[in-house]
Design a protein around this motif. Sequence first.
Motif, PDB file in Angstrom:
ATOM      1  N   ASP A 194       0.819  -1.219   0.000  1.00  0.00           N
ATOM      2  CA  ASP A 194       0.000   0.000   0.000  1.00  0.00           C
ATOM      3  C   ASP A 194       0.843   1.255   0.000  1.00  0.00           C
ATOM      4  O   ASP A 194       0.315   2.367  -0.038  1.00  0.00           O
ATOM      5  N   TRP A 195       2.172   1.106   0.054  1.00  0.00           N
ATOM      6  CA  TRP A 195       3.061   2.263   0.102  1.00  0.00           C
ATOM      7  C   TRP A 195       3.607   2.550  -1.290  1.00  0.00           C
ATOM      8  O   TRP A 195       4.526   1.890  -1.759  1.00  0.00           O
ATOM      9  N   SER A 202       2.686  17.872  -3.416  1.00  0.00           N
ATOM     10  CA  SER A 202       1.256  18.057  -3.664  1.00  0.00           C
ATOM     11  C   SER A 202       0.977  19.275  -4.530  1.00  0.00           C
ATOM     12  O   SER A 202       0.010  19.293  -5.291  1.00  0.00           O
ATOM     13  N   GLU A 207      -3.495  16.961  -9.253  1.00  0.00           N
ATOM     14  CA  GLU A 207      -4.448  16.107  -9.968  1.00  0.00           C
ATOM     15  C   GLU A 207      -3.905  14.696 -10.153  1.00  0.00           C
ATOM     16  O   GLU A 207      -4.637  13.714  -9.994  1.00  0.00           O
ATOM     17  N   LEU A 209      -1.755  13.125  -8.266  1.00  0.00           N
ATOM     18  CA  LEU A 209      -1.760  12.459  -6.970  1.00  0.00           C
ATOM     19  C   LEU A 209      -3.163  12.029  -6.558  1.00  0.00           C
ATOM     20  O   LEU A 209      -3.341  11.046  -5.842  1.00  0.00           O
ATOM     21  N   SER A 210      -4.178  12.755  -7.028  1.00  0.00           N
ATOM     22  CA  SER A 210      -5.560  12.426  -6.663  1.00  0.00           C
ATOM     23  C   SER A 210      -6.095  11.208  -7.421  1.00  0.00           C
ATOM     24  O   SER A 210      -7.160  10.691  -7.080  1.00  0.00           O
ATOM     25  N   SER A 212      -4.959   8.223  -7.447  1.00  0.00           N
ATOM     26  CA  SER A 212      -4.909   7.012  -6.637  1.00  0.00           C
ATOM     27  C   SER A 212      -4.679   7.385  -5.182  1.00  0.00           C
ATOM     28  O   SER A 212      -3.785   8.187  -4.891  1.00  0.00           O
ATOM     29  N   PRO A 213      -5.458   6.810  -4.269  1.00  0.00           N
ATOM     30  CA  PRO A 213      -5.250   7.099  -2.845  1.00  0.00           C
ATOM     31  C   PRO A 213      -3.923   6.555  -2.338  1.00  0.00           C
ATOM     32  O   PRO A 213      -3.464   6.929  -1.257  1.00  0.00           O
ATOM     33  N   LYS A 214      -3.269   5.690  -3.115  1.00  0.00           N
ATOM     34  CA  LYS A 214      -1.999   5.120  -2.683  1.00  0.00           C
ATOM     35  C   LYS A 214      -0.825   6.076  -2.884  1.00  0.00           C
ATOM     36  O   LYS A 214       0.205   5.928  -2.228  1.00  0.00           O
ATOM     37  N   GLN A 216       1.739   8.706  -2.415  1.00  0.00           N
ATOM     38  CA  GLN A 216       2.180   9.476  -1.257  1.00  0.00           C
ATOM     39  C   GLN A 216       3.401  10.308  -1.642  1.00  0.00           C
ATOM     40  O   GLN A 216       4.502   9.771  -1.793  1.00  0.00           O
ATOM     41  N   ARG A 420       3.483  18.450   3.816  1.00  0.00           N
ATOM     42  CA  ARG A 420       2.863  17.173   3.474  1.00  0.00           C
ATOM     43  C   ARG A 420       3.908  16.080   3.243  1.00  0.00           C
ATOM     44  O   ARG A 420       3.753  14.952   3.712  1.00  0.00           O
ATOM     45  N   ASN A 424       4.214  12.655   5.406  1.00  0.00           N
ATOM     46  CA  ASN A 424       4.129  11.343   4.759  1.00  0.00           C
ATOM     47  C   ASN A 424       5.357  10.497   5.062  1.00  0.00           C
ATOM     48  O   ASN A 424       5.241   9.296   5.357  1.00  0.00           O
TER      49      ASN A 424
END
Length: 434
Positions: A194-195, A202, A207, A209-210, A212-214, A216, A420, A424
């Motif tokens: 998941d990492w 950011s 856009e 990065l948005s 996929s929620p994965k 980071q 951010r 992370n």
Amino acid sequence: MQFSQKLANHGFKITFVHTDFNHERVMNAISECSRTNALVKLASIPDGLGPEDDRNDLAKLCLAILSTMPSLLEKLIQQINGLDGGSNRITCIFADVNMAWALEVANKLGMKGAILCPSSAAIFAIQDKGPKLIHDGILDSDGFPIIKGKFQLSPSMPMMDTTHIPWCCIGDTTSQKIIYDYIMQMRKASYFTDWWLCNTTSELEPEALSLSPKFQPIGPLMEFHETCSLGQLWQEDLSCLSWLDQQPPRSVIYVAFGSFTIFDLKQFKELILGLELTNRPFLLVVRSETKTNSNTENIYPDGFPGNRGKIVKWAPQQKVLSHPALACFISHCGWNSTIEGLSNGLPFLCWPYFADQFYNKAYICDDWKVGLGFDIDEKGLISREEVKKKVDQLLGDENLRARSMKLKEMIMNNIAEGGRSYENFSRFIKWIKE
């Protein structure tokens, strides 16, 4: 390597696994400081190719990697784990996303893992969304464009030309199919963790990065103090730093095209003479094999005066980019160079060569508006006059310089406490310790 050294600074024991081929190059380029004080231990395994094979043939390299390296990595880990009573036992594997097969090895051995994307989050997203691009009718099942023209992964992202999809601009169609299949296999392996760490911020790619929620962001990954680097494939020529010390502030054009770009003789001549026409000091990085494997001593144009320029075979780029004498960066737009230039507030002149570099140029010129591109003439060259014209235009635009400095501030705030990227990375460190 910067990621590994950052982990080592948090007290972790790091073993960095090269291919034998790259390991030999690194050891030949290494400084005495790095030999004695490095926090990262180096190891290596074969890549499956012979000494006579061309590692710039990425399709051939992909096939060799998959047939050779996974089993050898497993053996290396077992060997390390059996030494010294297991005091240096490997407990976690971190892999470049293009080597995500290593997570399959980790899973087989019962270990956790993570992947780091060395390119932009946008390119990572394009690889992850490969099946969606097929579903949407942009690609066929072999990864080749069905349509000609431009598309967007997201309405707020820069347009991408289908000919600039990374695997579609490397070699012939046979090579492109092999590379696409390899990338899709890496995509599948990436889901063992998941990492999904990205060397971005950011503000640079909200856009992407948005998508996929994965994703980071933990960038910029850079060296901000004197360290003993183990990551260079060529020996750095430090004489360029003392030369820069002698130049006026914001006067020097820095020109570097990374570890892959190869110019032909005519284009190189136009570049050199164009830099001379600017009447500005310039620092040019020319690898030994940059021009058809010629010796660098014999590749300069007839009559090249060289009274304003400094030419080196390899430079300590992060130290160069942070030097106050620099005015701008003529770059191939590789992602590391892009991040490093942005982090130092430099405006860009973009000269992409292949793969993700074309899309990075779109970010620089069209989205962030901190750079300009070159136009090609009827001979297929970027002329000396074009080089001078764009240098003058770039350095005469104070608004562009102001945007570069503002972007630098936003980027660097990410790795300060509370940013951010800082948060992370802190969560990631906590996860490793747990």
